[in-house]
Structures are given as C-alpha cells and as structure tokens.
Design a protein around this motif. Structure first.
Motif, PDB file in Angstrom:
ATOM      1  N   LYS A   1     -25.681-144.404  32.331  1.00  0.00           N
ATOM      2  CA  LYS A   1     -26.976-144.462  33.011  1.00  0.00           C
ATOM      3  C   LYS A   1     -26.726-144.473  34.517  1.00  0.00           C
ATOM      4  O   LYS A   1     -25.899-145.246  35.008  1.00  0.00           O
ATOM      5  CB  LYS A   1     -27.732-145.724  32.596  1.00  0.00           C
ATOM      6  CG  LYS A   1     -29.143-145.845  33.158  1.00  0.00           C
ATOM      7  CD  LYS A   1     -29.791-147.126  32.640  1.00  0.00           C
ATOM      8  CE  LYS A   1     -31.201-147.314  33.145  1.00  0.00           C
ATOM      9  NZ  LYS A   1     -31.801-148.585  32.641  1.00  0.00           N
ATOM     10  N   PHE A   2     -27.420-143.607  35.244  1.00  0.00           N
ATOM     11  CA  PHE A   2     -27.310-143.546  36.695  1.00  0.00           C
ATOM     12  C   PHE A   2     -28.497-144.261  37.346  1.00  0.00           C
ATOM     13  O   PHE A   2     -29.619-144.235  36.830  1.00  0.00           O
ATOM     14  CB  PHE A   2     -27.291-142.094  37.183  1.00  0.00           C
ATOM     15  CG  PHE A   2     -25.957-141.412  37.079  1.00  0.00           C
ATOM     16  CD1 PHE A   2     -24.960-141.646  38.017  1.00  0.00           C
ATOM     17  CD2 PHE A   2     -25.698-140.524  36.044  1.00  0.00           C
ATOM     18  CE1 PHE A   2     -23.734-141.007  37.928  1.00  0.00           C
ATOM     19  CE2 PHE A   2     -24.469-139.881  35.946  1.00  0.00           C
ATOM     20  CZ  PHE A   2     -23.487-140.118  36.887  1.00  0.00           C
ATOM     21  N   TYR A   3     -28.222-144.869  38.506  1.00  0.00           N
ATOM     22  CA  TYR A   3     -29.247-145.508  39.325  1.00  0.00           C
ATOM     23  C   TYR A   3     -29.110-145.007  40.765  1.00  0.00           C
ATOM     24  O   TYR A   3     -28.016-144.669  41.215  1.00  0.00           O
ATOM     25  CB  TYR A   3     -29.083-147.028  39.359  1.00  0.00           C
ATOM     26  CG  TYR A   3     -29.088-147.725  38.031  1.00  0.00           C
ATOM     27  CD1 TYR A   3     -30.261-148.283  37.523  1.00  0.00           C
ATOM     28  CD2 TYR A   3     -27.906-147.869  37.292  1.00  0.00           C
ATOM     29  CE1 TYR A   3     -30.257-148.960  36.304  1.00  0.00           C
ATOM     30  CE2 TYR A   3     -27.903-148.550  36.082  1.00  0.00           C
ATOM     31  CZ  TYR A   3     -29.078-149.086  35.591  1.00  0.00           C
ATOM     32  OH  TYR A   3     -29.066-149.751  34.391  1.00  0.00           O
ATOM     33  N   ASP A   4     -30.246-145.011  41.502  1.00  0.00           N
ATOM     34  CA  ASP A   4     -30.155-144.708  42.926  1.00  0.00           C
ATOM     35  C   ASP A   4     -30.029-146.006  43.715  1.00  0.00           C
ATOM     36  O   ASP A   4     -29.821-147.088  43.142  1.00  0.00           O
ATOM     37  CB  ASP A   4     -31.335-143.839  43.383  1.00  0.00           C
ATOM     38  CG  ASP A   4     -32.687-144.562  43.363  1.00  0.00           C
ATOM     39  OD1 ASP A   4     -32.708-145.802  43.175  1.00  0.00           O
ATOM     40  OD2 ASP A   4     -33.715-143.878  43.544  1.00  0.00           O
TER      41      ASP A   4
ATOM     42  N   THR B   1     -28.692-136.896  36.915  1.00  0.00           N
ATOM     43  CA  THR B   1     -27.885-136.228  37.940  1.00  0.00           C
ATOM     44  C   THR B   1     -27.250-134.927  37.461  1.00  0.00           C
ATOM     45  O   THR B   1     -26.610-134.236  38.240  1.00  0.00           O
ATOM     46  CB  THR B   1     -26.748-137.149  38.402  1.00  0.00           C
ATOM     47  OG1 THR B   1     -25.839-137.348  37.306  1.00  0.00           O
ATOM     48  CG2 THR B   1     -27.277-138.490  38.882  1.00  0.00           C
ATOM     49  N   GLY B   2     -27.383-134.617  36.167  1.00  0.00           N
ATOM     50  CA  GLY B   2     -26.691-133.462  35.609  1.00  0.00           C
ATOM     51  C   GLY B   2     -25.404-133.832  34.897  1.00  0.00           C
ATOM     52  O   GLY B   2     -24.879-133.048  34.116  1.00  0.00           O
ATOM     53  N   LYS B   3     -24.864-135.035  35.167  1.00  0.00           N
ATOM     54  CA  LYS B   3     -23.663-135.510  34.480  1.00  0.00           C
ATOM     55  C   LYS B   3     -24.049-136.360  33.269  1.00  0.00           C
ATOM     56  O   LYS B   3     -25.024-137.103  33.309  1.00  0.00           O
ATOM     57  CB  LYS B   3     -22.797-136.351  35.422  1.00  0.00           C
ATOM     58  CG  LYS B   3     -22.008-135.553  36.443  1.00  0.00           C
ATOM     59  CD  LYS B   3     -20.967-136.418  37.138  1.00  0.00           C
ATOM     60  CE  LYS B   3     -19.831-136.784  36.209  1.00  0.00           C
ATOM     61  NZ  LYS B   3     -18.741-137.520  36.911  1.00  0.00           N
ATOM     62  N   TYR B   4     -23.226-136.244  32.224  1.00  0.00           N
ATOM     63  CA  TYR B   4     -23.366-137.067  31.018  1.00  0.00           C
ATOM     64  C   TYR B   4     -24.748-136.947  30.380  1.00  0.00           C
ATOM     65  O   TYR B   4     -25.264-137.918  29.801  1.00  0.00           O
ATOM     66  CB  TYR B   4     -23.070-138.537  31.339  1.00  0.00           C
ATOM     67  CG  TYR B   4     -21.738-138.778  31.980  1.00  0.00           C
ATOM     68  CD1 TYR B   4     -20.561-138.347  31.368  1.00  0.00           C
ATOM     69  CD2 TYR B   4     -21.644-139.419  33.208  1.00  0.00           C
ATOM     70  CE1 TYR B   4     -19.322-138.560  31.963  1.00  0.00           C
ATOM     71  CE2 TYR B   4     -20.413-139.639  33.813  1.00  0.00           C
ATOM     72  CZ  TYR B   4     -19.254-139.205  33.182  1.00  0.00           C
ATOM     73  OH  TYR B   4     -18.040-139.420  33.782  1.00  0.00           O
ATOM     74  N   ALA B   5     -25.340-135.760  30.460  1.00  0.00           N
ATOM     75  CA  ALA B   5     -26.690-135.581  29.921  1.00  0.00           C
ATOM     76  C   ALA B   5     -26.751-135.891  28.428  1.00  0.00           C
ATOM     77  O   ALA B   5     -27.737-136.463  27.942  1.00  0.00           O
ATOM     78  CB  ALA B   5     -27.171-134.153  30.183  1.00  0.00           C
ATOM     79  N   GLU B   6     -25.696-135.537  27.685  1.00  0.00           N
ATOM     80  CA  GLU B   6     -25.706-135.728  26.236  1.00  0.00           C
ATOM     81  C   GLU B   6     -25.501-137.192  25.852  1.00  0.00           C
ATOM     82  O   GLU B   6     -25.791-137.572  24.711  1.00  0.00           O
ATOM     83  CB  GLU B   6     -24.610-134.871  25.590  1.00  0.00           C
ATOM     84  CG  GLU B   6     -24.767-133.376  25.818  1.00  0.00           C
ATOM     85  CD  GLU B   6     -26.071-132.848  25.237  1.00  0.00           C
ATOM     86  OE1 GLU B   6     -26.454-133.305  24.137  1.00  0.00           O
ATOM     87  OE2 GLU B   6     -26.705-131.981  25.878  1.00  0.00           O
TER      88      GLU B   6
ATOM     89  N   LEU C   1     -19.591-131.833  38.790  1.00  0.00           N
ATOM     90  CA  LEU C   1     -20.537-131.609  37.697  1.00  0.00           C
ATOM     91  C   LEU C   1     -21.968-132.037  38.004  1.00  0.00           C
ATOM     92  O   LEU C   1     -22.844-131.907  37.146  1.00  0.00           O
ATOM     93  CB  LEU C   1     -20.048-132.349  36.437  1.00  0.00           C
ATOM     94  CG  LEU C   1     -18.683-131.917  35.900  1.00  0.00           C
ATOM     95  CD1 LEU C   1     -18.300-132.761  34.698  1.00  0.00           C
ATOM     96  CD2 LEU C   1     -18.684-130.439  35.538  1.00  0.00           C
ATOM     97  N   PHE C   2     -22.234-132.524  39.192  1.00  0.00           N
ATOM     98  CA  PHE C   2     -23.595-132.935  39.529  1.00  0.00           C
ATOM     99  C   PHE C   2     -24.499-131.714  39.711  1.00  0.00           C
ATOM    100  O   PHE C   2     -24.038-130.622  40.083  1.00  0.00           O
ATOM    101  CB  PHE C   2     -23.601-133.757  40.813  1.00  0.00           C
ATOM    102  CG  PHE C   2     -22.981-135.126  40.667  1.00  0.00           C
ATOM    103  CD1 PHE C   2     -23.618-136.111  39.943  1.00  0.00           C
ATOM    104  CD2 PHE C   2     -21.762-135.414  41.253  1.00  0.00           C
ATOM    105  CE1 PHE C   2     -23.051-137.382  39.808  1.00  0.00           C
ATOM    106  CE2 PHE C   2     -21.183-136.669  41.132  1.00  0.00           C
ATOM    107  CZ  PHE C   2     -21.827-137.658  40.392  1.00  0.00           C
ATOM    108  N   ASP C   3     -25.793-131.890  39.460  1.00  0.00           N
ATOM    109  CA  ASP C   3     -26.766-130.845  39.773  1.00  0.00           C
ATOM    110  C   ASP C   3     -26.636-130.440  41.240  1.00  0.00           C
ATOM    111  O   ASP C   3     -26.205-131.245  42.083  1.00  0.00           O
ATOM    112  CB  ASP C   3     -28.193-131.348  39.517  1.00  0.00           C
ATOM    113  CG  ASP C   3     -28.514-131.470  38.029  1.00  0.00           C
ATOM    114  OD1 ASP C   3     -27.841-130.818  37.214  1.00  0.00           O
ATOM    115  OD2 ASP C   3     -29.457-132.230  37.700  1.00  0.00           O
ATOM    116  N   ALA C   4     -27.053-129.216  41.556  1.00  0.00           N
ATOM    117  CA  ALA C   4     -26.861-128.690  42.908  1.00  0.00           C
ATOM    118  C   ALA C   4     -27.535-129.557  43.963  1.00  0.00           C
ATOM    119  O   ALA C   4     -26.964-129.798  45.042  1.00  0.00           O
ATOM    120  CB  ALA C   4     -27.389-127.260  42.985  1.00  0.00           C
TER     121      ALA C   4
END
Length: 315
Positions: free
Chosen positions: A219-222, A230-235, A291-294
């Motif tokens: 899980k990502f946080y800002d 963020t595009g990483k670890y979507a699955e 691997l992050f979204d652009a």
C-alpha cells in the motif's frame, strides 16, 4: 544570589522540514502542474522545451556516477557503504537513530547453529541482499526447532538451513549472514515495513509492506498519509492495510534520517514498534524504481532534483 547560567544555546536545534516543492501526490495528480522554474526555457536552449524531471533517469545517472567513483577513484561510494549493514548500523548509532541490535555475525550459513545458541528469538538475514531475500524472523520452539514469524511454519534446524540456502543460491548473494534483534509491533507480532522515499528531508511517498504466507501485500501513501496508487505492485495492492498508529512520528523520523545523509535520495525502511520508529535499512537504490507511472516518475523526479540541490553544497 547569582542567577543560574543559561545553556539554551547548547540545546540541539529542532529539525524543521523543508518547504515542499509540490503538493502531496494525491492532490497533485488531480492537477499535475510543474513549477515554472522547472519548465521555463533555458537561455542555452532557447526555442525548445527542457526535458522534464525523471526519477528513473536521475537514479540511472546516480548509479553510473557511483560506479565511476568506485572504478576511477578507487573508493567506495556512499551508496555502496549504505548497503553494508555494519557500516549503516554504526552510522545510525553515531547520529542517534534507533535500529535493531546485531546479535551475531557476520558468519557463513554453515555456522548458523553455533550463533543460534542461547537465542529465543531474532531475525536471520544476509549481510548483502535486497528485497527481503533470505530474511527469517523466528521464535525458538525447541532445542532444534524454530517458528517462521512471517508464515507460522515450524522448521527443524536442517530444514531452516535449506530454506536459507535456497535464496542464496537463486539470487547469488554472498554467504555472509547475521542475526538481528527481533522488534515487535505495538499490537504484537512482526511489524509491517514502512519504506519512505526520502529526499533531503522531504518524504513524498511511503510504501507499506506486509509479508504473509500468501505473499507480500502493498500500500502506498503520499506525504499526508493519503492512500495512492503509483503503477507499482498493482496486482498485490491491499488498500485495507492499516496505517501506522503514529504516522506523524514515522514521517518525522524518516525526514530526519534523510536530512542527515548527503544524498539526494535514500529510502528509509522503518518499523513501527513498541519503542517507536526503528530503522531497519537505508536503501540508496530502491528496487524497481523504473516501474512507477509516468506522472509519478515526473513527480518524484522533482523531489530528486530538489534533494540534489539541497545537498549540492555545504552550509
């Protein structure tokens, strides 16, 4: 009577987080505007738009510089030193940051049984590896048996040696191991990892990792502890993972650690424990940084350049 001597000037200066160049990621993605100072044309290239900041490109260049420093100047770069657990532990101690104590090591895996004597718990891990390869948090369940606290499996010593040897053989990291103190989450058990992407006092992104018998969950946080993608670890993203009990303390710790290091980026890998934030590792080259979204790559690129400017000259 003489007034007591004042020592106010001797007190350490409180850490003040620097002003962020961009709003928190969740808000910025709704209106992804870069500051004028980043997109304005340069006099040296009038008539064309400068290349936008890129986190991946910046780290690619940093890694190349580290390799050049090591090959041409015949000295270890700071990035390489940070990958050595003992060097990092000594640095943490000197600067007053809490990290798990080293109970034994380094030693070859064939000597593990000797170093387990007298230990009821701990974390076995390779001295030089990434992505938690070979990491084994344990509690002793018998003279020659141990419970893996990630998945609850109980292993006899022979099976434990086989389990540790497998990742070493697969990923080809050196046969150097150590045993660290086992820290405990406030609610009990093995704490989640909180990996703060920190840029000279700025922490725009935090990755939470929970290791389970069914695989890792993420899980990502800002910077406001708002969950973001963020595009990483979507699955393997799990938005139901609970945030830390004291997010402000975790954020403040990561900011202070990164501000003390003369690097534009370091990922501060922390645990929330019964004694507060504890730093497990300092990672100068986070895995999968490309691997992050652009738009996230561009956003983190701004923070990288901000961190680079902050540490580019002495105070």
């Amino acid at each position: 009577m003489t007034a007591p001597e004042s020592h106010e000037d001797d007190a350490p200066t409180a850490f003040v987080p620097p002003v962020s160049p961009l709003p928190p990621l969740g808000a910025w993605r709704a209106e992804p505007k870069l500051p004028d100072w980043l997109v304005a044309p340069h006099m040296a290239r009038r008539g064309s738009t400068p290349v936008a900041p890129s986190f991946a490109a910046a780290l690619d260049a940093r890694i190349r510089r580290d390799r050049l420093e090591e090959r041409l100047l015949k000295r270890d770069s700071l990035g390489r030193l940070l990958r050595r657990r003992k060097w990092t532990g000594d640095w943490m101690d000197r600067h007053g940051f809490d990290s798990p104590a080293t109970l034994a090591g380094p030693f070859p895996i064939q000597d593990l049984s000797t170093h387990l004597e007298g230990l009821d718990s701990g974390v076995i891990k390779p001295v030089n590896a990434t992505n938690a390869w070979g990491v084994f948090p344990f509690e002793r369940t018998g003279p020659f048996s141990f419970r893996n606290l990630f998945d609850g499996a109980e292993l006899r010593l022979v099976a434990l040696l086989e389990a540790l040897h497998a990742p070493m053989q697969r990923y080809m990291f050196p046969n150097k191991w150590q045993i660290e103190e086992l820290v405990t989450a406030p609610e009990g058990g093995v704490p989640d990892d909180f990996k703060a992407y920190a840029f000279a006092g700025h922490v725009p992104l935090i990755l939470q990792v929970r290791r389970t018998d069914g695989g890792n969950r993420y899980k990502f946080y800002d910077a406001d502890w708002t969950p973001v993608t963020t595009g990483k670890y979507a699955e393997a993203t799990d938005m139901d993972l609970p945030p830390p009990r004291d997010p402000d303390a975790m954020m403040a710790y990561a900011r202070q650690v990164s501000a003390a290091l003369p690097l534009p980026l370091v990922r501060v890998d922390m645990f929330e424990t019964t004694r507060g934030p504890v730093v497990g590792e300092l990672t100068p080259e986070p895995g999968g940084y490309q691997l992050f979204d652009a738009d996230v790559d561009r956003y983190l690129g701004v923070f990288y350049e901000t961190g680079e400017a902050t540490h580019s000259r002495p105070e």
